[in-house]
Design a protein around this motif. Structure first.
Motif, PDB file in Angstrom:
ATOM      1  N   GLY A 138      37.645  53.468  34.527  1.00 25.45           N
ATOM      2  CA  GLY A 138      38.468  53.812  35.689  1.00 25.45           C
ATOM      3  C   GLY A 138      39.758  53.015  35.774  1.00 25.45           C
ATOM      4  O   GLY A 138      40.841  53.571  35.893  1.00 25.45           O
ATOM      5  N   CYS A 139      39.645  51.691  35.704  1.00 25.18           N
ATOM      6  CA  CYS A 139      40.820  50.839  35.927  1.00 25.18           C
ATOM      7  C   CYS A 139      41.320  50.127  34.674  1.00 25.18           C
ATOM      8  O   CYS A 139      42.332  49.429  34.734  1.00 25.18           O
ATOM      9  N   GLN A 140      40.622  50.264  33.561  1.00 26.48           N
ATOM     10  CA  GLN A 140      41.020  49.668  32.281  1.00 26.48           C
ATOM     11  C   GLN A 140      40.984  48.137  32.275  1.00 26.48           C
ATOM     12  O   GLN A 140      41.663  47.498  31.476  1.00 26.48           O
ATOM     13  N   ARG A 141      40.188  47.551  33.179  1.00 28.38           N
ATOM     14  CA  ARG A 141      39.993  46.097  33.132  1.00 28.38           C
ATOM     15  C   ARG A 141      38.695  45.810  32.398  1.00 28.38           C
ATOM     16  O   ARG A 141      37.778  46.617  32.390  1.00 28.38           O
ATOM     17  N   THR A 142      38.626  44.616  31.801  1.00 32.68           N
ATOM     18  CA  THR A 142      37.384  44.198  31.163  1.00 32.68           C
ATOM     19  C   THR A 142      36.398  43.772  32.251  1.00 32.68           C
ATOM     20  O   THR A 142      36.791  43.493  33.398  1.00 32.68           O
ATOM     21  N   GLY A 143      35.146  43.682  31.875  1.00 35.52           N
ATOM     22  CA  GLY A 143      34.134  43.215  32.814  1.00 35.52           C
ATOM     23  C   GLY A 143      34.478  41.835  33.353  1.00 35.52           C
ATOM     24  O   GLY A 143      34.330  41.568  34.547  1.00 35.52           O
ATOM     25  N   ASP A 144      34.960  40.954  32.491  1.00 30.19           N
ATOM     26  CA  ASP A 144      35.344  39.603  32.903  1.00 30.19           C
ATOM     27  C   ASP A 144      36.511  39.637  33.883  1.00 30.19           C
ATOM     28  O   ASP A 144      36.511  38.909  34.884  1.00 30.19           O
ATOM     29  N   GLU A 145      37.511  40.473  33.628  1.00 25.23           N
ATOM     30  CA  GLU A 145      38.659  40.567  34.537  1.00 25.23           C
ATOM     31  C   GLU A 145      38.225  41.075  35.906  1.00 25.23           C
ATOM     32  O   GLU A 145      38.722  40.596  36.931  1.00 25.23           O
ATOM     33  N   ILE A 146      37.301  42.011  35.921  1.00 22.70           N
ATOM     34  CA  ILE A 146      36.790  42.535  37.192  1.00 22.70           C
ATOM     35  C   ILE A 146      36.062  41.438  37.958  1.00 22.70           C
ATOM     36  O   ILE A 146      36.296  41.245  39.157  1.00 22.70           O
ATOM     37  N   LEU A 147      35.198  40.707  37.263  1.00 21.53           N
ATOM     38  CA  LEU A 147      34.423  39.648  37.912  1.00 21.53           C
ATOM     39  C   LEU A 147      35.312  38.527  38.453  1.00 21.53           C
ATOM     40  O   LEU A 147      35.058  37.981  39.520  1.00 21.53           O
ATOM     41  N   ARG A 148      36.359  38.188  37.735  1.00 21.25           N
ATOM     42  CA  ARG A 148      37.217  37.067  38.129  1.00 21.25           C
ATOM     43  C   ARG A 148      38.336  37.452  39.094  1.00 21.25           C
ATOM     44  O   ARG A 148      39.010  36.587  39.645  1.00 21.25           O
ATOM     45  N   TRP A 149      38.561  38.743  39.335  1.00 21.75           N
ATOM     46  CA  TRP A 149      39.709  39.221  40.109  1.00 21.75           C
ATOM     47  C   TRP A 149      39.871  38.492  41.446  1.00 21.75           C
ATOM     48  O   TRP A 149      40.971  38.071  41.802  1.00 21.75           O
ATOM     49  N   THR A 150      38.801  38.323  42.186  1.00 21.38           N
ATOM     50  CA  THR A 150      38.918  37.739  43.528  1.00 21.38           C
ATOM     51  C   THR A 150      39.308  36.263  43.503  1.00 21.38           C
ATOM     52  O   THR A 150      39.814  35.749  44.501  1.00 21.38           O
ATOM     53  N   THR A 151      39.117  35.585  42.385  1.00 21.99           N
ATOM     54  CA  THR A 151      39.475  34.166  42.307  1.00 21.99           C
ATOM     55  C   THR A 151      40.781  33.934  41.555  1.00 21.99           C
ATOM     56  O   THR A 151      41.232  32.795  41.453  1.00 21.99           O
ATOM     57  N   MET A 152      41.403  34.997  41.049  1.00 18.96           N
ATOM     58  CA  MET A 152      42.659  34.864  40.304  1.00 18.96           C
ATOM     59  C   MET A 152      43.835  34.647  41.250  1.00 18.96           C
ATOM     60  O   MET A 152      43.848  35.141  42.376  1.00 18.96           O
ATOM     61  N   SER A 153      44.826  33.932  40.741  1.00 23.51           N
ATOM     62  CA  SER A 153      46.094  33.800  41.468  1.00 23.51           C
ATOM     63  C   SER A 153      46.864  35.114  41.318  1.00 23.51           C
ATOM     64  O   SER A 153      46.531  35.957  40.458  1.00 23.51           O
ATOM     65  N   ASN A 154      47.905  35.295  42.114  1.00 22.05           N
ATOM     66  CA  ASN A 154      48.725  36.500  41.981  1.00 22.05           C
ATOM     67  C   ASN A 154      49.361  36.585  40.599  1.00 22.05           C
ATOM     68  O   ASN A 154      49.484  37.679  40.043  1.00 22.05           O
TER      69      ASN A 154
ATOM     70  N   LYS B 138      48.799  39.618  48.708  1.00 24.85           N
ATOM     71  CA  LYS B 138      48.002  39.561  47.477  1.00 24.85           C
ATOM     72  C   LYS B 138      48.260  40.786  46.606  1.00 24.85           C
ATOM     73  O   LYS B 138      48.466  41.884  47.106  1.00 24.85           O
ATOM     74  N   VAL B 139      48.231  40.577  45.297  1.00 29.50           N
ATOM     75  CA  VAL B 139      48.363  41.685  44.347  1.00 29.50           C
ATOM     76  C   VAL B 139      47.091  42.515  44.430  1.00 29.50           C
ATOM     77  O   VAL B 139      45.985  41.992  44.330  1.00 29.50           O
ATOM     78  N   ARG B 140      47.251  43.806  44.635  1.00 29.16           N
ATOM     79  CA  ARG B 140      46.107  44.690  44.829  1.00 29.16           C
ATOM     80  C   ARG B 140      45.400  45.022  43.527  1.00 29.16           C
ATOM     81  O   ARG B 140      46.018  45.116  42.471  1.00 29.16           O
ATOM     82  N   SER B 141      44.124  45.256  43.668  1.00 27.71           N
ATOM     83  CA  SER B 141      43.289  45.621  42.531  1.00 27.71           C
ATOM     84  C   SER B 141      43.646  47.028  42.043  1.00 27.71           C
ATOM     85  O   SER B 141      43.938  47.910  42.852  1.00 27.71           O
ATOM     86  N   PRO B 142      43.572  47.243  40.729  1.00 24.31           N
ATOM     87  CA  PRO B 142      43.831  48.581  40.193  1.00 24.31           C
ATOM     88  C   PRO B 142      42.597  49.494  40.271  1.00 24.31           C
ATOM     89  O   PRO B 142      42.610  50.599  39.744  1.00 24.31           O
ATOM     90  N   CYS B 143      41.544  49.039  40.932  1.00 23.26           N
ATOM     91  CA  CYS B 143      40.300  49.809  41.008  1.00 23.26           C
ATOM     92  C   CYS B 143      40.546  51.191  41.599  1.00 23.26           C
ATOM     93  O   CYS B 143      41.253  51.338  42.604  1.00 23.26           O
ATOM     94  N   VAL B 144      39.966  52.212  40.958  1.00 22.23           N
ATOM     95  CA  VAL B 144      40.080  53.595  41.439  1.00 22.23           C
ATOM     96  C   VAL B 144      38.700  54.160  41.787  1.00 22.23           C
ATOM     97  O   VAL B 144      38.531  55.373  41.890  1.00 22.23           O
TER      98      VAL B 144
END
Length: 60
Positions: A25-41, A6-12
């Motif tokens: 910290g990671c420059q993701r939007t709130g929506d991108e953070i929330l959806r990360w676990t259900t996203m494809s690679n 799996k592609v790793r999260s950019p979370c720091v």
């Protein structure tokens, strides 16, 4: 798919959204953070490309 594949999260672990709903910290939007676990690679790679562009803008 194995966890290692799996592609790793950019979370720091600096989690705070700014006034534009962007994590400082990671420059993701709130929506991108929330959806990360259900996203494809492929979707995750797209987000990482956006994150890289956002980081360039912050550095300016």
């Amino acid at each position: 798919m194995k966890v290692a594949d799996k592609v790793r999260s950019p979370c720091v672990n600096v989690c705070a959204l700014d006034e534009n709903d962007m994590c400082i910290g990671c420059q993701r939007t709130g929506d991108e953070i929330l959806r990360w676990t259900t996203m494809s690679n492929d979707e995750r790679r797209e987000v990482l490309l956006k994150v890289a562009e956002r980081e360039k803008q912050v550095a300016l």
